[in-house]
Design an enzyme around this catalytic site. Structure first.
Site, PDB file in Angstrom:
ATOM      1  N   ASN A  39      32.933  13.693  -0.014  1.00  0.00           N
ATOM      2  CA  ASN A  39      34.184  14.420  -0.262  1.00  0.00           C
ATOM      3  C   ASN A  39      35.327  13.460   0.040  1.00  0.00           C
ATOM      4  O   ASN A  39      35.605  13.168   1.197  1.00  0.00           O
ATOM      5  CB  ASN A  39      34.217  15.647   0.663  1.00  0.00           C
ATOM      6  CG  ASN A  39      35.546  16.383   0.609  1.00  0.00           C
ATOM      7  OD1 ASN A  39      36.375  16.114  -0.266  1.00  0.00           O
ATOM      8  ND2 ASN A  39      35.744  17.299   1.541  1.00  0.00           N
ATOM      9  N   GLU A  94      29.885  23.589   7.565  1.00  0.00           N
ATOM     10  CA  GLU A  94      30.756  22.588   8.178  1.00  0.00           C
ATOM     11  C   GLU A  94      31.528  23.225   9.330  1.00  0.00           C
ATOM     12  O   GLU A  94      32.572  23.852   9.113  1.00  0.00           O
ATOM     13  CB  GLU A  94      31.752  22.050   7.147  1.00  0.00           C
ATOM     14  CG  GLU A  94      31.101  21.393   5.955  1.00  0.00           C
ATOM     15  CD  GLU A  94      32.050  20.426   5.277  1.00  0.00           C
ATOM     16  OE1 GLU A  94      31.757  19.228   5.254  1.00  0.00           O
ATOM     17  OE2 GLU A  94      33.113  20.871   4.804  1.00  0.00           O
ATOM     18  N   HIS A 132      36.397  24.796   1.040  1.00  0.00           N
ATOM     19  CA  HIS A 132      36.405  23.845   2.160  1.00  0.00           C
ATOM     20  C   HIS A 132      37.357  24.367   3.243  1.00  0.00           C
ATOM     21  O   HIS A 132      38.384  24.971   2.935  1.00  0.00           O
ATOM     22  CB  HIS A 132      36.852  22.468   1.664  1.00  0.00           C
ATOM     23  CG  HIS A 132      36.690  21.402   2.698  1.00  0.00           C
ATOM     24  ND1 HIS A 132      37.613  21.211   3.705  1.00  0.00           N
ATOM     25  CD2 HIS A 132      35.693  20.503   2.918  1.00  0.00           C
ATOM     26  CE1 HIS A 132      37.182  20.229   4.493  1.00  0.00           C
ATOM     27  NE2 HIS A 132      36.021  19.791   4.035  1.00  0.00           N
ATOM     28  N   GLY A 188      36.026  15.500  10.838  1.00  0.00           N
ATOM     29  CA  GLY A 188      36.996  14.444  11.082  1.00  0.00           C
ATOM     30  C   GLY A 188      37.255  14.169  12.552  1.00  0.00           C
ATOM     31  O   GLY A 188      38.191  13.457  12.903  1.00  0.00           O
ATOM     32  N   LYS A 225      38.429  13.925  -0.438  1.00  0.00           N
ATOM     33  CA  LYS A 225      39.673  14.610  -0.025  1.00  0.00           C
ATOM     34  C   LYS A 225      40.874  14.014  -0.759  1.00  0.00           C
ATOM     35  O   LYS A 225      40.733  13.614  -1.910  1.00  0.00           O
ATOM     36  CB  LYS A 225      39.830  14.540   1.495  1.00  0.00           C
ATOM     37  CG  LYS A 225      38.580  15.046   2.218  1.00  0.00           C
ATOM     38  CD  LYS A 225      38.767  15.255   3.693  1.00  0.00           C
ATOM     39  CE  LYS A 225      37.449  15.745   4.289  1.00  0.00           C
ATOM     40  NZ  LYS A 225      37.581  16.199   5.665  1.00  0.00           N
ATOM     41  N   SER A 277      31.564  14.958  10.480  1.00  0.00           N
ATOM     42  CA  SER A 277      31.322  13.669  11.151  1.00  0.00           C
ATOM     43  C   SER A 277      29.917  13.114  10.916  1.00  0.00           C
ATOM     44  O   SER A 277      29.321  12.523  11.814  1.00  0.00           O
ATOM     45  CB  SER A 277      31.637  13.773  12.649  1.00  0.00           C
ATOM     46  OG  SER A 277      33.005  14.108  12.839  1.00  0.00           O
ATOM     47  N   GLU A 289      39.550  22.998   4.962  1.00  0.00           N
ATOM     48  CA  GLU A 289      40.947  22.556   4.852  1.00  0.00           C
ATOM     49  C   GLU A 289      41.709  23.436   3.860  1.00  0.00           C
ATOM     50  O   GLU A 289      42.893  23.693   4.027  1.00  0.00           O
ATOM     51  CB  GLU A 289      41.002  21.071   4.459  1.00  0.00           C
ATOM     52  CG  GLU A 289      40.618  20.190   5.646  1.00  0.00           C
ATOM     53  CD  GLU A 289      39.964  18.876   5.285  1.00  0.00           C
ATOM     54  OE1 GLU A 289      40.046  18.440   4.130  1.00  0.00           O
ATOM     55  OE2 GLU A 289      39.332  18.283   6.197  1.00  0.00           O
TER      56      GLU A 289
HETATM   57  P1  PGA Z   1      34.092  14.325   7.916  1.00  0.00           P
HETATM   58  O1  PGA Z   1      34.492  15.463   6.833  1.00  0.00           O
HETATM   59  O2  PGA Z   1      32.784  13.759   7.466  1.00  0.00           O
HETATM   60  O3  PGA Z   1      35.219  13.323   7.842  1.00  0.00           O
HETATM   61  O4  PGA Z   1      34.003  15.003   9.223  1.00  0.00           O
HETATM   62  C1  PGA Z   1      33.536  16.325   6.300  1.00  0.00           C
HETATM   63  C2  PGA Z   1      34.193  17.271   5.316  1.00  0.00           C
HETATM   64  O5  PGA Z   1      35.322  17.701   5.546  1.00  0.00           O
HETATM   65  O6  PGA Z   1      33.582  17.615   4.273  1.00  0.00           O
END
Ligand code: PGA
Length: 251
Positions: A9, A168, A96, A174, A11, A214, A98
């Site tokens: 992803n 997630e 997601h 993150g 983003k 992560s 976010e």
């Molecule tokens: P990350 O993000 O691997 O940077 O923790 C995962 C995601 O948001 O899909």
């Protein structure tokens, strides 16, 4: 029997040139990865270029969102699932965290978008996951179940063939703080059990459940050993071809 999926992803990262460079660098590094499906999800305006450049490779392209609307209509700023399909994508990520946190995505809109994506035969990665406070108060399973029930409302067993779930936990995205394989497995098992209640054992057994939060080259192997972890949705560590390729080639 469930083919793993490793999805990157991207983003809101990369200008077009960097996105193309990363995609092209990734191609040879994962060319022998027949054990899993490999996907990358760049921003909308890069989808067509990236899909064209990856044509004939084993890397598939996903969008990061789509509209709830399925008819070409007056919805400024929206992108329809058929448009995503039309430019060469076969997957879309919906709901997601976010988008839920910053763009008002709700279980209802996730459900509408999922149905829109299915209508145009996109394989849909539906994201669920609890916030830290919800986990600490012992409500993680309730939250995830509500999200699942809301997102998949009205879907049939045959729709489930194009559904992938991504678990997630928001506190792991993150932050560098991955769920332990045990914590992830516990929730993945619960998700599969919930899917079985909703769609029957057989559909639940066939559904891929990805872990996200992560994921790195250092922890993918242990995560993938768990019975109900069928792949990963990777943010930060997917932005560079080398680090993402190590995750893809976890075996
Ligand atoms: P990350 O993000 O691997 O940077 O923790 C995962 C995601 O948001 O899909």
């Amino acid at each position: 029997m469930r083919k793993p999926v490793i999805a990157g992803n991207w983003k809101m990262y990369k200008l077009l040139g960097e996105a193309v460079d990363t995609a092209l660098a990734l191609k040879p590094l994962v060319a022998n990865a027949n054990h899993c499906e490999v996907l990358i999800a760049p921003v909308f305006v890069h989808l067509k270029t990236i899909a064209d450049r990856l044509e004939g490779s084993n890397i598939k392209v996903a969008a990061q969102n789509c509209s709830t609307e399925t008819k070409h209509s007056a919805h400024t700023g929206e992108v329809g699932a058929d448009m995503i399909k039309d430019v060469g994508c076969s997957y879309v990520i919906i709901g997601h965290s976010e988008r839920r946190q910053f763009y008002g995505e709700t279980d209802e809109s996730v459900n509408k978008k999922t149905k829109a994506a299915l209508q145009f035969s996109l394989t849909t990665i539906v994201c669920v996951g609890e916030m830290l406070a919800e986990r600490e108060s012992g409500n993680a399973e309730t939250v995830v179940k509500t999200q699942l029930v809301g997102a998949l409302d009205g879907l049939t067993v045959s729709d489930m063939e194009r559904i992938i779930i991504a678990y997630e936990p928001v506190w792991a995205i993150g932050t560098g703080q991955t769920a332990t394989p045990g914590q992830a497995q516990e929730m993945h098992g619960f998700i599969r059990q919930t899917l079985a209640e909703m769609q029957g054992e057989e559909a639940a057994e066939k559904t891929r459940i990805l872990y996200g939060g992560s994921v790195k080259a250092e922890n993918i192997k242990d995560l993938m050993k768990e019975a109900d972890i069928d792949g990963a949705l990777v943010g930060g560590a997917s932005l560079e071809a080398e680090s993402f390729a190590k995750i893809v080639n976890y075996r």
